[in-house]
Scaffold this motif. Structure first.
Motif, mmCIF file in Angstrom:
data_model
loop_
_atom_site.group_PDB
_atom_site.id
_atom_site.type_symbol
_atom_site.label_atom_id
_atom_site.label_comp_id
_atom_site.label_asym_id
_atom_site.label_seq_id
_atom_site.Cartn_x
_atom_site.Cartn_y
_atom_site.Cartn_z
ATOM 1 N N GLY A 237 -10.210 14.358 -2.195
ATOM 2 C CA GLY A 237 -9.846 13.045 -2.705
ATOM 3 C C GLY A 237 -8.708 13.143 -3.706
ATOM 4 O O GLY A 237 -8.769 13.947 -4.624
ATOM 5 N N SER A 238 -7.663 12.353 -3.527
ATOM 6 C CA SER A 238 -6.525 12.348 -4.448
ATOM 7 C C SER A 238 -6.548 11.096 -5.300
ATOM 8 O O SER A 238 -6.750 9.994 -4.792
ATOM 9 C CB SER A 238 -5.210 12.395 -3.666
ATOM 10 O OG SER A 238 -4.106 12.194 -4.520
ATOM 11 N N ASP A 239 -6.324 11.250 -6.627
ATOM 12 C CA ASP A 239 -6.309 10.089 -7.518
ATOM 13 C C ASP A 239 -4.917 9.835 -8.091
ATOM 14 O O ASP A 239 -4.772 9.261 -9.164
ATOM 15 C CB ASP A 239 -7.343 10.227 -8.635
ATOM 16 C CG ASP A 239 -6.997 11.346 -9.620
ATOM 17 O OD1 ASP A 239 -5.989 12.049 -9.393
ATOM 18 O OD2 ASP A 239 -7.726 11.508 -10.602
ATOM 19 N N SER A 240 -3.881 10.238 -7.370
ATOM 20 C CA SER A 240 -2.522 9.946 -7.815
ATOM 21 C C SER A 240 -2.297 8.442 -7.913
ATOM 22 O O SER A 240 -2.839 7.668 -7.124
ATOM 23 C CB SER A 240 -1.514 10.544 -6.832
ATOM 24 O OG SER A 240 -0.214 10.049 -7.088
ATOM 25 N N ARG A 241 -1.467 8.015 -8.870
ATOM 26 C CA ARG A 241 -1.147 6.600 -8.990
ATOM 27 C C ARG A 241 0.123 6.243 -8.234
ATOM 28 O O ARG A 241 0.652 5.144 -8.377
ATOM 29 C CB ARG A 241 -0.993 6.217 -10.469
ATOM 30 C CG ARG A 241 -2.287 6.364 -11.241
ATOM 31 C CD ARG A 241 -2.214 5.693 -12.583
ATOM 32 N NE ARG A 241 -2.016 4.268 -12.475
ATOM 33 C CZ ARG A 241 -1.996 3.442 -13.521
ATOM 34 N NH1 ARG A 241 -2.158 3.922 -14.726
ATOM 35 N NH2 ARG A 241 -1.804 2.160 -13.355
ATOM 36 N N ALA A 242 0.624 7.153 -7.422
ATOM 37 C CA ALA A 242 1.833 6.882 -6.647
ATOM 38 C C ALA A 242 1.568 5.796 -5.616
ATOM 39 O O ALA A 242 0.463 5.646 -5.098
ATOM 40 C CB ALA A 242 2.306 8.156 -5.958
ATOM 41 N N GLY A 243 2.592 5.005 -5.306
ATOM 42 C CA GLY A 243 2.495 3.994 -4.262
ATOM 43 C C GLY A 243 1.470 2.924 -4.568
ATOM 44 O O GLY A 243 1.353 2.433 -5.691
ATOM 45 N N GLU A 244 0.694 2.559 -3.535
ATOM 46 C CA GLU A 244 -0.273 1.471 -3.658
ATOM 47 C C GLU A 244 -1.435 1.813 -4.573
ATOM 48 O O GLU A 244 -2.227 0.944 -4.935
ATOM 49 C CB GLU A 244 -0.817 1.098 -2.274
ATOM 50 C CG GLU A 244 0.236 0.555 -1.315
ATOM 51 C CD GLU A 244 -0.369 0.226 0.039
ATOM 52 O OE1 GLU A 244 -1.599 0.000 0.099
ATOM 53 O OE2 GLU A 244 0.369 0.191 1.030
ATOM 54 N N ASN A 245 -1.595 3.066 -4.953
ATOM 55 C CA ASN A 245 -2.727 3.467 -5.781
ATOM 56 C C ASN A 245 -2.564 3.062 -7.243
ATOM 57 O O ASN A 245 -3.515 3.101 -8.008
ATOM 58 C CB ASN A 245 -2.904 4.987 -5.705
ATOM 59 C CG ASN A 245 -3.152 5.461 -4.291
ATOM 60 O OD1 ASN A 245 -4.179 5.185 -3.700
ATOM 61 N ND2 ASN A 245 -2.177 6.164 -3.740
ATOM 62 N N GLY A 246 -1.339 2.707 -7.639
ATOM 63 C CA GLY A 246 -1.052 2.455 -9.041
ATOM 64 C C GLY A 246 -1.908 1.379 -9.670
ATOM 65 O O GLY A 246 -2.262 1.455 -10.844
ATOM 66 N N LEU B 165 -1.587 22.460 -8.511
ATOM 67 C CA LEU B 165 -0.537 23.463 -8.636
ATOM 68 C C LEU B 165 0.754 22.964 -7.985
ATOM 69 O O LEU B 165 0.768 22.592 -6.812
ATOM 70 C CB LEU B 165 -0.973 24.776 -7.977
ATOM 71 C CG LEU B 165 -1.933 25.643 -8.783
ATOM 72 C CD1 LEU B 165 -2.326 26.887 -7.999
ATOM 73 C CD2 LEU B 165 -1.334 26.037 -10.118
ATOM 74 N N GLY B 166 1.825 22.929 -8.753
ATOM 75 C CA GLY B 166 3.093 22.426 -8.263
ATOM 76 C C GLY B 166 3.447 21.051 -8.781
ATOM 77 O O GLY B 166 4.590 20.608 -8.669
ATOM 78 N N GLU B 167 2.436 20.336 -9.354
ATOM 79 C CA GLU B 167 2.677 19.043 -10.004
ATOM 80 C C GLU B 167 3.412 18.054 -9.096
ATOM 81 O O GLU B 167 4.319 17.348 -9.522
ATOM 82 C CB GLU B 167 3.495 19.251 -11.291
ATOM 83 C CG GLU B 167 2.815 20.136 -12.327
ATOM 84 C CD GLU B 167 1.731 19.403 -13.089
ATOM 85 O OE1 GLU B 167 1.960 18.273 -13.557
ATOM 86 O OE2 GLU B 167 0.626 19.960 -13.212
ATOM 87 N N SER B 168 3.018 17.975 -7.828
ATOM 88 C CA SER B 168 3.654 17.025 -6.911
ATOM 89 C C SER B 168 2.762 15.823 -6.680
ATOM 90 O O SER B 168 1.545 15.886 -6.887
ATOM 91 C CB SER B 168 3.969 17.694 -5.568
ATOM 92 O OG SER B 168 2.775 18.020 -4.883
ATOM 93 N N ALA B 169 3.352 14.717 -6.239
ATOM 94 C CA ALA B 169 2.601 13.477 -6.037
ATOM 95 C C ALA B 169 1.543 13.632 -4.948
ATOM 96 O O ALA B 169 0.469 13.025 -5.016
ATOM 97 C CB ALA B 169 3.555 12.343 -5.695
ATOM 98 N N VAL C 35 1.409 12.650 -10.422
ATOM 99 C CA VAL C 35 0.946 13.961 -9.967
ATOM 100 C C VAL C 35 -0.368 13.796 -9.212
ATOM 101 O O VAL C 35 -1.292 13.140 -9.682
ATOM 102 C CB VAL C 35 0.760 14.918 -11.155
ATOM 103 C CG1 VAL C 35 0.141 16.234 -10.686
ATOM 104 C CG2 VAL C 35 2.100 15.174 -11.830
ATOM 105 N N GLY C 36 -0.437 14.404 -8.009
ATOM 106 C CA GLY C 36 -1.666 14.355 -7.239
ATOM 107 C C GLY C 36 -2.758 15.197 -7.870
ATOM 108 O O GLY C 36 -2.550 16.385 -8.142
#
Length: 501
Positions: A68-77, A142-146, A86-87
């Protein structure tokens, strides 16, 4: 309570398990017109980050890692995800579908579990050094990517379990919210009134009422709030939250099955599910997902199980309990269910379970051949002469023993076989001499056997030098009563066993 780098955990969520429902949905989505629509929804991650030193591929059961990813990128914001783009992930489970395609089990791995993270690829193409005794959920960041680092999490799970992960799926906030709405809500049980301050302990006040006590149907944002709330229900632990999430997923699977194969319901659900997913290339199309989903269509609710990796507290972190965890992984490798039944392909028709690493074992009567294979033997117990005893058996079967030593820490209960690059097949052949052993990949070259007490306790094969016999040994992966007692079935009461403690 704060998470890594001081970020509040209040916005973290465990949403990954809803993808199981989407797989069930795709079973009914065989029409070509649906493929075109769903294919455009599916994203894949770069498989270049997968380890080159992996456990052998399985031929009976299949293993799917769900994150499960809780990134706020895109529609998740706007849905309360983690801070920044960051993912991050606090939820993961390994779904094992047995060879008979009539049983499945999802094993949750707590986010704070202390594990070893093998070298992982970063976005710039470089690789990290191995990390030891760190939190499991840090692998995904690791890598701090979305999009996170699903390949690193997969590498970590394969190192942890000795099982080859056939597929990996990442599910995000927005998709989970849409899926719960598409099924018309999911029934849950709330033991007490829950307020905004329970969801966000940093709020500074009780806030508005989120959930009234009792059974109720929830969807969308309410469903997100329910699966991530921690302090307002049960004992307030993350382990308790995992148990409630397992109850939620059970109820969601039950809801989908109860609605039958109605395209007006299934299409919105499949559309929402595929929009929320990032998958490995092996699942990168609707047809590929359908092919896998066919393995789930005959699983009865009672035979869909959920459990948590055997654990204990280690300060404010989670340690893995042995030998229970190794027995669990051994049972999955052998395609044995949590109640000890053989569920391998052809079970009940003379078929057997897969061998070490999930590939078919040779018949028990076939001789083990170790010609040209070098093996180092270590005694992981306090039993004098155990390594020499095993070395004699290995030599009899053609293996070249490069040395016998005593492991630094004695008291091992389970025999462990570690294999380096290119040695997976030889390790599987070797494992036939050590039934129930834990087989896993390692960075070092060659093969090493670390003997546990199970080897000393195994019956002698007769006139040969002392050692275990595949036909005489007990079934591998026998689970303790503590593990079995924590298992949930998809048909269980949603109010039962909602919190540890």
């Amino acid at each position: 309570m704060t998470g890594r780098r001081g970020r509040p955990r209040r916005r973290r969520i465990r949403i990954a398990g809803a993808v199981v429902v989407s797989f069930l949905v795709l079973v009914t989505a065989g029409a070509g017109w649906l493929y075109f629509r769903l294919n455009g929804n599916i994203d894949t991650f770069d498989a270049d980050g997968l380890s080159k030193n992996r456990p052998g591929a399985g031929a009976a059961g299949q293993n799917v890692l769900v994150i499960g990813s809780d990134s706020r990128a895109g529609e998740n914001g706007g849905l309360g995800g983690g801070e920044g783009d960051v993912g991050r992930s606090d939820t993961a489970f390994l779904l094992h579908v047995y060879g008979d395609r009539k049983h499945a089990v999802a094993v949750s791995i707590p986010r704070d579990t202390l594990v070893d993270i093998p070298p992982c690829r970063l976005p710039d193409g470089s690789w990290t050094s191995e990390q030891q005794h760190v939190m499991f959920n840090s692998a995904f960041s690791l890598g701090e990517s979305a999009k996170g680092n699903p390949a690193c999490t997969q590498n970590t799970v394969e190192r942890l379990t000795g099982l080859r992960v056939d597929h990996t799926v990442v599910v995000d906030f927005a998709g989970f919210s849409a899926m719960t709405s598409a099924v018309g809500g999911v029934d849950v049980c709330v033991p007490k009134d829950v307020y905004q301050g329970d969801l966000n302990p940093h709020l500074g006040s009780r806030g508005q009422l989120l959930f009234s006590r009792g059974r109720q149907s929830i969807s969308g944002q309410k469903a997100l709030d329910y699966v991530r709330v921690r302090h307002g229900i049960g004992d307030g632990s993350d382990i308790g939250r995992i148990q409630r999430q397992q109850a939620f997923l059970s109820a969601m699977v039950k809801k989908v099955k109860s609605q039958g194969f109605d395209p007006t319901t299934l299409l919105p659900l499949a559309d929402a599910a595929t929009k929320s997913m990032t998958v490995d290339p092996g699942l990168g199309s609707a047809s590929k997902m359908l092919s896998f989903a066919m393995s789930l269509k005959d699983i009865d609710l009672h035979d869909m199980k959920f459990l948590t990796l055997p654990w204990r507290y280690d300060g404010n972190r989670v340690a893995i309990v042995q030998p229970d965890a190794d027995a669990l992984w051994a049972s999955l490798r052998a395609d044995r269910t949590v109640d000890g039944k053989n569920a391998g392909k052809g079970a009940g028709k003379g078929g057997g379970a897969g061998g070490a690493g999930g590939t078919p074992s040779a018949p028990a009567s076939a001789p083990v051949s170790g010609a040209g294979v070098k093996v180092a033997v270590r005694n992981g117990t306090d039993v004098t002469g155990l390594a020499a005893r095993a070395a004699a058996v290995l030599t009899e079967h053609g293996f070249e023993v490069t040395g016998t030593t005593t492991a630094r820490a004695g008291g091992a209960s389970t025999t462990v076989i570690e294999f380096g690059p290119g040695e997976a097949g030889h390790a599987r052949e070797l494992a036939r001499l050590f039934p129930g052993s834990y087989v896993r990949g390692a960075a070092a070259d060659g093969i090493t056997v670390t003997l546990g007490r199970d080897y000393d306790a195994a019956p002698s094969p007769g006139p040969s030098p002392p050692g275990p016999s595949p036909s005489a040994a007990p079934p591998p992966g026998t689970l303790s009563s503590d593990v079995v007692s924590g298992v949930r079935s998809a048909d269980d009461d949603p109010c039962a066993n909602l919190s540890y403690g």
